[in-house]
Scaffold this active site. Structure first.
Site, mmCIF file in Angstrom:
data_model
loop_
_atom_site.group_PDB
_atom_site.id
_atom_site.type_symbol
_atom_site.label_atom_id
_atom_site.label_comp_id
_atom_site.label_asym_id
_atom_site.label_seq_id
_atom_site.Cartn_x
_atom_site.Cartn_y
_atom_site.Cartn_z
ATOM 1 N N CYS A 42 0.656 -0.921 0.047
ATOM 2 C CA CYS A 42 0.245 -0.066 -0.048
ATOM 3 C C CYS A 42 0.924 1.197 -0.014
ATOM 4 O O CYS A 42 1.960 0.933 0.554
ATOM 5 C CB CYS A 42 -1.429 0.305 1.462
ATOM 6 S SG CYS A 42 -2.101 1.615 1.022
ATOM 7 N N ASP A 44 -0.038 3.528 1.992
ATOM 8 C CA ASP A 44 0.122 4.140 3.141
ATOM 9 C C ASP A 44 1.358 4.449 3.437
ATOM 10 O O ASP A 44 2.638 3.880 3.506
ATOM 11 C CB ASP A 44 -0.331 3.547 4.497
ATOM 12 C CG ASP A 44 -0.897 3.852 5.208
ATOM 13 O OD1 ASP A 44 0.191 4.447 5.845
ATOM 14 O OD2 ASP A 44 -2.626 3.365 5.384
ATOM 15 N N ARG A 46 2.936 4.924 6.701
ATOM 16 C CA ARG A 46 3.259 4.246 7.779
ATOM 17 C C ARG A 46 3.145 2.684 7.176
ATOM 18 O O ARG A 46 3.830 2.188 8.306
ATOM 19 C CB ARG A 46 1.856 3.960 8.832
ATOM 20 C CG ARG A 46 1.483 5.848 9.096
ATOM 21 C CD ARG A 46 0.369 5.647 10.569
ATOM 22 N NE ARG A 46 -0.979 4.814 8.816
ATOM 23 C CZ ARG A 46 -2.154 4.816 8.848
ATOM 24 N NH1 ARG A 46 -2.595 5.140 10.090
ATOM 25 N NH2 ARG A 46 -3.244 4.356 8.033
ATOM 26 N N HIS A 95 -1.823 -4.805 4.862
ATOM 27 C CA HIS A 95 -1.941 -4.214 6.409
ATOM 28 C C HIS A 95 -2.923 -3.630 7.128
ATOM 29 O O HIS A 95 -4.024 -3.673 6.809
ATOM 30 C CB HIS A 95 -0.725 -2.461 6.177
ATOM 31 C CG HIS A 95 -1.459 -1.597 5.620
ATOM 32 N ND1 HIS A 95 -1.531 -0.463 6.699
ATOM 33 C CD2 HIS A 95 -1.501 -1.007 4.330
ATOM 34 C CE1 HIS A 95 -2.622 0.424 5.729
ATOM 35 N NE2 HIS A 95 -2.087 0.223 4.523
ATOM 36 N N CYS A 98 -5.988 -0.694 6.860
ATOM 37 C CA CYS A 98 -5.525 0.872 5.210
ATOM 38 C C CYS A 98 -6.948 0.961 5.210
ATOM 39 O O CYS A 98 -8.173 0.461 5.242
ATOM 40 C CB CYS A 98 -5.490 -0.872 4.513
ATOM 41 S SG CYS A 98 -4.955 -0.147 3.099
HETATM 42 ZN ZN LIG Z 1 -3.437 0.593 2.988
#
Ligand SMILES: [Zn+2]
Length: 175
Positions: A42, A44, A46, A95, A98
């Site tokens: 992803c 993302d 993080r 993860h 998400c």
């Molecule tokens: Zn995600």
């Protein structure tokens, strides 16, 4: 570019250049990349595969897209990494927490986001639990890779597996 962000990023790049190993940069620049794994994960902020797996420059061939979904661009990137970089390990990394999966669970996104949530809808079916839905989304991508490359033995014979990253404790669990 927003000035304060530009300054922040330039400062970050200065620290990177001063504190990272120039030998590794020069070596990989001169001799090419030989990543030991392809990671589809992803976007993302993080979820940073290089940090999660303690990897260095040249170690991971990373494909990041919100919701770790696959389309032709991702498939082309994977085909390249297997065929031209001789990388035989493919990991689809989902993860916890998400946002893309949450958006799909709450009905789907607008605009171009819908391309992502439509793909996740197809993956998760009637699953409503966010964690299990994320796992299904990963497993769907793994199956899709195997299917898309069924006629392409070089990629099809690579080791393709799924994993989940826990954003709170940092642990990766293989699926
Ligand atoms: Zn995600």
């Amino acid at each position: 570019m927003i000035e304060k962000i530009r300054i922040r990023m330039e400062e970050g790049n200065r620290i990177y250049r001063n504190e990272s190993d120039p030998g590794r940069r020069l070596d990989t620049a001169a001799n090419g990349q030989h990543p030991y794994a392809i990671v589809v994960c992803c976007s993302d902020s993080r979820v940073i595969p290089e940090q999660i797996f303690g990897a260095q420059l040249g170690d991971l061939f990373v494909i990041r897209v919100a919701g770790n979904v696959l389309d032709r661009h991702q498939l082309g990137s994977i085909e390249y990494a297997v065929g031209h970089l001789d990388c035989r390990q493919i990991i689809v990394l989902g993860h916890t927490g998400c946002g893309a999966v949450a958006a799909a669970l709450s009905g789907g996104g607008d605009g171009f986001i819908r391309y992502i949530t439509d793909e996740i809808h197809e993956a998760i079916g009637d699953e409503r639990d966010p964690y299990r839905a994320s796992c299904r989304n990963v497993q769907h991508a793994v199956l899709r890779l195997k299917k898309e490359f069924a006629e392409h033995p070089e990629v099809g014979n690579a080791d393709i597996c799924g994993a989940m990253y826990d954003m709170e404790n940092g642990e990766v669990t293989w699926l």
